[in-house]
Write a protein that holds these residues in place. Structure first.
Motif, short mmCIF file in Angstrom:
data_model
loop_
_atom_site.label_atom_id
_atom_site.label_comp_id
_atom_site.label_asym_id
_atom_site.label_seq_id
_atom_site.Cartn_x
_atom_site.Cartn_y
_atom_site.Cartn_z
N ARG A 1 -1.24 24.12 -0.91
CA ARG A 1 -1.00 25.00 0.22
C ARG A 1 -1.44 26.43 -0.08
N ALA A 2 -1.29 26.86 -1.32
CA ALA A 2 -1.61 28.25 -1.65
C ALA A 2 -1.93 28.36 -3.13
N PRO A 3 -2.71 29.36 -3.51
CA PRO A 3 -3.03 29.50 -4.93
C PRO A 3 -1.97 30.28 -5.70
N GLY A 4 -0.89 30.62 -5.11
CA GLY A 4 0.08 31.49 -5.76
C GLY A 4 -0.18 32.93 -5.35
N SER A 5 0.25 33.88 -6.17
CA SER A 5 0.14 35.28 -5.76
C SER A 5 -1.25 35.88 -6.01
N ILE A 6 -1.94 35.35 -6.98
CA ILE A 6 -3.27 35.91 -7.25
C ILE A 6 -4.33 34.84 -7.06
N ILE A 7 -5.50 35.27 -6.78
CA ILE A 7 -6.59 34.31 -6.59
C ILE A 7 -7.16 33.91 -7.93
N HIS B 1 0.86 -1.17 0.00
CA HIS B 1 0.00 0.00 0.00
C HIS B 1 0.91 1.23 0.00
N ILE B 2 0.93 1.90 -1.13
CA ILE B 2 1.85 3.03 -1.26
C ILE B 2 1.06 4.33 -1.15
N ILE B 3 1.45 5.14 -0.19
CA ILE B 3 0.78 6.42 -0.01
C ILE B 3 1.72 7.53 -0.45
N ILE B 4 1.31 8.25 -1.48
CA ILE B 4 2.13 9.36 -1.97
C ILE B 4 1.52 10.65 -1.47
N GLN B 5 2.32 11.45 -0.83
CA GLN B 5 1.79 12.71 -0.35
C GLN B 5 2.57 13.86 -0.97
N THR B 6 1.85 14.77 -1.58
CA THR B 6 2.53 15.89 -2.21
C THR B 6 2.02 17.20 -1.63
N GLU B 7 2.89 18.20 -1.68
CA GLU B 7 2.51 19.53 -1.23
C GLU B 7 2.92 20.51 -2.31
N GLY B 8 2.12 21.53 -2.52
CA GLY B 8 2.52 22.48 -3.53
C GLY B 8 1.52 23.60 -3.69
N THR B 9 1.69 24.33 -4.79
CA THR B 9 0.83 25.48 -5.03
C THR B 9 0.25 25.37 -6.44
#
Lengths: 368, 395
Positions: free
Chosen positions: B385-391, B288-296
């Motif tokens: 985590r965030a949408p970048g600089s603009i919404i 069972h492989i759980i891949i977790q990513t974080e980013g914008t």
């Protein structure tokens, strides 16, 4: 009260504490990770190393404790009080030969390794004799001087050993240490044996405690010194397994050198960290060899009481140089080293324990 | 009289020491070899002959210091900073010694940066580890040398136009380090690591390099089978990306997904993977492989209000599906097609159930091939985590 005054030819507790690891750390640390990795699975060698180390600490304590019962008396001056003269004589001859061989082994091994890694074309004979000459020069002076040199060198050696471990942290994989406890009993026994014998060399406390001004503290500090050596070996072994995995460690001739070669420090000079490692490691061998030669000379002095020190040096150094050239290849050198370790192991396990038992039973010698 | 004679005796011997150092080599005389490329020259002996000998062609790149460091000036820039020498021999050691016949500077390997092995060589059983032997055994070699496998001729790769660098090897070296930015490339593999793989009989992957006309293509990887250390096949960049996800070697990159027919790009800053293993049934080992990513959000053609959790979740789900698809393609390729465990999953079985591993390790991805019978489930957890600089770009 000040316990140590420089220039008085006496040793303090610190000198004894540093002498033990300086003597123990030598050729053995280069190949021990391979031997341990061969005998055990994954990281289980650490358990063997700890048990072997604990035994070494125990026997160091026994040997130092024995010597400290006879303040200012060297090994050969207090043994006649405990055992008959002929036995003392045999012991004396044995120890003299043991330490001559020890010197021979060290100078050959350093010549061999220096030729392999540092000098391509300089013959081993020259490398060995050069090293021997430096050692001879150092032992020609005061005995205490050698032990004070340990105080200078050992911190540097420890620093380099620890920095090798730290610099390899990027390549360290914790999962290489797992699973634990997969080795069978015979593997652990073999591992304990290997580790214990790799700590051989602490028999020097039998000789150097006599030079202490407060021998009462000898046992505690000698054992602490041994603890330092065990800790250092454990760091090196852990790094080897974590960085290389057990399988790979067992295929390398000198895993500790490979560890130094694995490191890459950006920016020119230190990119080749192993050159620095070799320099420092040669200091460690120097300490070991100087102390062994010193004891060989001293021990021979008890056999031939009227012989001058210079004469003894001139007999022992060529002799050990001749002996060191006997092994033909690296395997023979290794078995030569093993033989010496066993001899040293016997010296350190049986003799001090038996003598201490006799001394206790007969109530001879008291540490106040 | 005799005493003073003894005193002077050492002086007689001292001049012998003045004959100098055996090992003195001036730095000007050293030919710094920074790259080696090994190709298959020919097959001696017939195919059935078990002791067939392979002859390799080695191309070695030596630095020509005069071509380096010409500063900003344009004049005199004609001289190249390197020299490629080729020799042919069945022994690499002999090749290295043969180099000395051709160059004025003695080849010196302590600063070797890179070894490129052609796929022809790597596909010959045993040849790959034979070639690695010298580079691990020789005391001059260091363990940080990077290893690559070239598709096609390896020697040609060393001839690549190195702009903006001076040396092709340094140019390739920098390209490999770009794997941090491009997940379709494999992280650099050092020869020390290769030694670990070879010693452990595990299968592994090595970065691929290919000359595409004038351009260098470094996407993808070569899969090497552990039981005989022979290359099986190349895997594509996309498969490599999945492999990086599964092994937790993913350093950063992007994932594209369509949301309501509009493109959204997810920039991954950080990714990790956890593997759980169930060894109850050795014929059906479950991973069972759980891949977790974080980013914008890197780019969004979809007009979304990213302050709304619902929208974020929608994008996350889309990304999870994409990553899962990529990882599953990799699993299919390696487990069902090549049947080679280049994912290092065997190690998890080894750590979880050592007794079982001892039993099946010889048949893990060979023979009975328990790996190909295993069940691999992939779960992806993508976090924005965030949408970048603009919404959003327009309201």
């Amino acid at each position: 009260m000040k316990s140590f005054e420089y220039g008085d030819g006496e040793l303090g507790k610190k000198e004894i504490m540093f002498a033990v690891p300086s003597m123990v750390i030598g050729i053995g640390i280069l190949s021990l990770p391979r031997l341990l990795a061969n005998a055990t699975n994954f990281y289980d060698g650490a358990i063997a190393l700890l048990i072997g180390g604990a035994l070494a600490i125990l026997f160091t304590w026994i040997a130092a404790n024995l010597s400290s019962r006879f303040p200012k008396k060297s090994f050969f001056s207090f043994t006649p009080l405990l055992v008959p003269k002929p036995i003392v004589f045999i012991l004396n001859v044995w120890l003299t030969i043991h330490f001559i061989f020890f010197v021979a082994y060290e100078i050959r091994a350093i010549g061999e390794i220096a030729e392999q890694y540092l000098f391509g074309r300089t013959p081993v004979e020259i490398l060995s004799v050069t090293f021997l000459l430096v050692v001879v020069y150092s032992v020609s002076g005061s005995r205490v001087g050698i032990l004070r040199l340990n105080l200078l060198f050992l911190p540097i050696i420890c620093f380099i050993a620890v920095s090798i471990a730290l610099m390899n942290i990027t390549y360290f994989e914790f999962q290489n240490l797992l699973p634990v406890f997969t080795t069978d009993w015979s593997g652990y026994v073999e591992g304990v044996k290997l580790s214990f014998f790799s700590f051989a060399g602490f028999e020097i406390v039998l000789f150097y405690v006599a030079l202490m001004n407060r021998p009462k503290q000898a046992a505690k500090f000698a054992a602490a010194g041994m603890g330092l050596a065990v800790g250092l070996y454990l760091i090196i072994f852990t790094t080897c397994i974590g960085v290389f995995t057990n399988d790979t460690t067992s295929t390398m001739v000198y895993p500790t050198i490979e560890l130094a070669k694995e490191v890459e420090v950006p920016g020119g000079f230190f990119e080749r960290f192993e050159s620095l490692f070799f320099t420092i490691w040669i200091m460690a061998i120097f300490n070991t060899t100087a102390m062994s030669l010193d004891i060989a000379i001293f021990s021979m002095g008890s056999l031939f009481r009227n012989m001058k020190k210079v004469t003894r040096i001139l007999i022992i150094s060529p002799l050990s140089y001749l002996i060191c050239m006997f092994p033909q290849n690296i395997n023979e050198i290794t078995s030569f080293g093993t033989l010496i370790s066993y001899s040293g192991g016997l010296v350190t396990i049986f003799i001090p324990s038996i003598l201490l038992a006799i001394a206790k039973l007969r109530g001879i010698g008291k540490c106040e | 009289m005799s005493k003073s004679l003894v005193r002077w005796l050492p002086l007689v011997f001292l001049p012998f020491l003045l004959t100098g150092c055996w090992d003195r080599v001036e730095i000007e005389d050293r030919g710094f070899t920074i790259g080696a490329a090994i190709d298959l020259e020919e097959n001696l002996g017939n195919e059935e002959d078990k002791n067939e000998q392979h002859v390799y062609q080695g191309t070695y790149q030596l630095v020509v210091p005069g071509g380096l460091g010409q500063g900003t000036g344009q004049g005199g820039g004609q001289e190249t900073a390197y020299q490629n020498l080729s020799t042919v021999s069945d022994s690499l050691f002999e090749q290295i010694r043969d180099l000395a016949k051709e160059t004025s500077r003695t080849p010196f390997f302590a600063h070797l940066e890179m070894i490129i092995v052609s796929d022809d060589v790597a596909k010959v059983p045993g040849a790959f580890s034979n070639i690695m032997d010298l580079f691990l055994r020789d005391h001059e070699m260091r363990r940080g040398v990077k290893v690559l496998i070239s598709k096609g001729n390896a020697g040609d790769v060393l001839k690549v136009e190195p702009k903006p660098e001076n040396l092709p090897v340094m140019f390739l070296d920098s390209i490999i380090e770009n794997a941090v930015k491009n997940p379709q490339m494999l992280q650099e593999v050092r020869i020390g690591t290769v030694h670990e793989y070879l010693a452990s009989n595990n299968s592994f992957v090595i970065p691929k390099i290919e000359m595409n006309g004038e351009r260098v293509d470094s996407e993808g990887a070569a899969v090497i089978h552990g039981h005989n250390d022979t290359m099986v096949d190349f895997i594509s960049g996309k498969t490599t990306e999945g492999l990086n996800f599964i092994k937790g070697d993913y350093k950063g990159g992007l994932v594209k997904a369509k949301i309501d027919e509009n493109l959204v790009v997810y920039e991954i800053k950080n990714a990790k993977s956890t593997v759980e293993v169930n060894t109850d049934d050795k014929n059906k080992i479950k991973f069972h492989i759980i891949i977790q990513t974080e980013g914008t959000i890197g780019e969004s053609f979809k007009r979304f209000d990213y302050t709304k959790p619902k929208n974020i979740e929608k994008v996350q789900n889309a990304m999870e599906d994409e990553i899962k698809k990529t990882a599953e393609t990799t699993v299919e390729k390696l487990r069902d097609d090549l049947k080679v465990d280049a994912l290092g999953l065997g190690g998890y079985v080894q750590r979880k159930n050592y007794a079982l591993w001892k039993m099946i390790c010889d048949d893990w991805d060979h023979g009975d091939n328990y790996f190909s019978k295993s069940e691999i489930a992939i779960e992806v957890n993508a976090i924005i985590r965030a949408p970048g600089s603009i919404i959003q770009i327009e309201k």
